[in-house]
Design a protein around this motif. Structure first.
Motif, PDB file in Angstrom:
ATOM      1  N   GLY A  22       0.948  -1.361   0.064  1.00 11.88           N
ATOM      2  CA  GLY A  22       0.026   0.016  -0.009  1.00 11.88           C
ATOM      3  C   GLY A  22       0.672   1.361   0.144  1.00 11.88           C
ATOM      4  N   TYR A  23       2.124   1.242  -0.178  1.00 15.50           N
ATOM      5  CA  TYR A  23       3.062   2.428   0.037  1.00 15.50           C
ATOM      6  C   TYR A  23       4.032   2.396  -0.953  1.00 15.50           C
ATOM      7  CZ  TYR A  23       0.963   4.026   4.366  1.00 15.50           C
ATOM      8  OH  TYR A  23      -0.141   4.192   5.442  1.00 15.50           O
TER       9      TYR A  23
ATOM     10  N   VAL B 231       4.414   7.076   0.430  1.00 14.43           N
ATOM     11  CA  VAL B 231       3.309   7.812  -0.231  1.00 14.43           C
ATOM     12  C   VAL B 231       2.063   6.535  -0.571  1.00 14.43           C
ATOM     13  CG1 VAL B 231       2.419   8.593  -2.344  1.00 14.43           C
ATOM     14  CG2 VAL B 231       4.648   9.315  -1.649  1.00 14.43           C
ATOM     15  N   PRO B 232       1.020   6.746  -0.173  1.00 12.87           N
ATOM     16  CA  PRO B 232      -0.043   5.716  -0.028  1.00 12.87           C
ATOM     17  C   PRO B 232      -0.573   5.466  -1.579  1.00 12.87           C
ATOM     18  CG  PRO B 232      -0.634   7.400   1.812  1.00 12.87           C
ATOM     19  CD  PRO B 232       0.485   7.927   0.867  1.00 12.87           C
ATOM     20  N   VAL B 233      -0.351   4.237  -1.819  1.00 11.44           N
ATOM     21  CA  VAL B 233      -1.150   4.082  -3.116  1.00 11.44           C
ATOM     22  C   VAL B 233      -2.476   4.318  -3.562  1.00 11.44           C
ATOM     23  CG1 VAL B 233      -1.243   1.980  -4.816  1.00 11.44           C
ATOM     24  CG2 VAL B 233       0.835   2.075  -3.249  1.00 11.44           C
ATOM     25  N   SER B 234      -3.234   3.896  -2.385  1.00  8.45           N
ATOM     26  CA  SER B 234      -4.852   3.984  -2.679  1.00  8.45           C
ATOM     27  C   SER B 234      -5.233   5.521  -2.527  1.00  8.45           C
ATOM     28  CB  SER B 234      -5.661   3.358  -1.320  1.00  8.45           C
ATOM     29  OG  SER B 234      -6.787   3.567  -1.105  1.00  8.45           O
TER      30      SER B 234
ATOM     31  N   LYS C 224      -1.620  12.508   2.335  1.00  2.64           N
ATOM     32  CA  LYS C 224      -0.813  12.689   0.971  1.00  2.64           C
ATOM     33  C   LYS C 224       0.648  12.024   1.216  1.00  2.64           C
ATOM     34  CE  LYS C 224       1.293  16.580  -1.477  1.00  2.64           C
ATOM     35  NZ  LYS C 224       1.656  18.221  -1.537  1.00  2.64           N
ATOM     36  N   GLU C 225       1.127  12.107   2.365  1.00  4.95           N
ATOM     37  CA  GLU C 225       2.392  11.383   2.244  1.00  4.95           C
ATOM     38  C   GLU C 225       2.760  11.293   3.957  1.00  4.95           C
ATOM     39  OE1 GLU C 225       5.075  14.096   0.149  1.00  4.95           O
ATOM     40  OE2 GLU C 225       5.645  15.277   2.033  1.00  4.95           O
ATOM     41  N   VAL C 226       3.800  10.373   4.292  1.00  2.00           N
ATOM     42  CA  VAL C 226       4.267  10.097   5.369  1.00  2.00           C
ATOM     43  C   VAL C 226       5.939  10.159   5.366  1.00  2.00           C
ATOM     44  CG1 VAL C 226       4.418   8.534   7.370  1.00  2.00           C
ATOM     45  CG2 VAL C 226       2.650   8.642   6.050  1.00  2.00           C
ATOM     46  N   LEU C 227       6.498  11.090   6.253  1.00  2.00           N
ATOM     47  CA  LEU C 227       7.882  10.941   6.112  1.00  2.00           C
ATOM     48  C   LEU C 227       8.270  10.618   7.709  1.00  2.00           C
ATOM     49  CD1 LEU C 227       8.146  14.810   5.028  1.00  2.00           C
ATOM     50  CD2 LEU C 227       8.821  12.755   3.752  1.00  2.00           C
ATOM     51  N   LEU C 228       9.210   9.876   7.602  1.00  5.64           N
ATOM     52  CA  LEU C 228       9.954   9.213   8.732  1.00  5.64           C
ATOM     53  C   LEU C 228      11.391   9.495   8.685  1.00  5.64           C
ATOM     54  CD1 LEU C 228       9.631   6.797  10.651  1.00  5.64           C
ATOM     55  CD2 LEU C 228      10.542   5.378   9.178  1.00  5.64           C
TER      56      LEU C 228
END
Length: 229
Positions: A138-139, A160-163, A169-173
């Motif tokens: 999913g990402y 970035v989520p595929v769905s 919108k995005e996740v930053l780690l």
């Protein structure tokens, strides 16, 4: 009216709790996503290996919720102790204990305790193990910027989520390059909401009580017990 206010408060707390558990799962289990960026995967694998090498982890954190358009700017602090899939989470005045089978949500302000059994077959169950399964797909992810934060090199990985239905919108780690510990996690929503969890303290292999993850009902003699199952 009081009941409606309490219900709204409880729903908000549960939502924040779920979001925190989602984030804690990242700290505790790392990621297991199909390779799309070798450098990003290698770094995530190092984080996962490092985290899994610890017997237990104690984290003090700051949680921020911001939305300039809606004029929302909220900060909260919390802490969590984790060992395997067990944890004790303190956040927004609520304590959540998971002993490996049942979850105990303690709300001192309402003098109420909610007890629920975790169903491993329930896809909606908010547990670290289920979150790990969720991240198996999913990402799309890739290396992002490298920042110097108070002398620490923090490498960001973008997910970035595929769905198209995902509201993020995005996740930053952010990962500390030297220690391979997670420094922060930033979620950016499609509607402008940004949530940030920053680690203030990261301790490992601390001496824990044998009853650390055991719920003691005797501590709450006047509380209303709400058993969901």
């Amino acid at each position: 009216m009081k009941s409606n206010i309490q219900d709204s408060k409880q729903n908000y707390t549960q939502t924040m709790g779920k979001r925190l558990l989602f984030i804690m799962a990242l700290f505790l289990f790392g990621f297991s996503i199909q390779a799309q960026d070798k450098k990003a995967k290698d770094l995530l694998d190092q984080v996962t290996a490092k985290v899994k090498s610890y017997n237990n982890i104690t984290i003090d954190f700051k949680y921020s919720l911001n939305n300039a358009k809606e004029n929302i700017n909220q900060d909260s602090k919390g802490n969590v102790i984790m060992k395997g899939n067990q944890y004790v989470l303190n956040f927004m005045g609520v304590t959540k204990i998971f002993d490996g089978q049942k979850t105990y949500t303690i709300v001192p302000e309402d003098e109420e305790i909610t007890i629920s059994t975790v169903n491993e077959k329930d896809d909606n169950a908010i547990t670290p193990s289920k979150m790990l399964t969720f991240f198996n797909s999913g990402y799309k992810y890739s290396m992002d910027i490298l920042q110097n934060v108070k002398g620490r090199k923090i490498q960001y990985i973008k997910l970035v989520p595929v769905s198209a239905k995902d509201q993020r919108k995005e996740v930053l780690l952010g990962i500390d390059v030297q220690t391979k510990h997670i420094y922060n996690l930033i979620e950016v929503g499609k509607k402008g909401t940004k949530t940030t969890l920053t680690v203030n303290s990261f301790k490992t292999n601390q001496p824990l009580s044998k009853n650390q993850f055991t719920f003691a009902g005797s501590k709450y003699p006047n509380y209303y017990i709400n058993k969901l199952d």
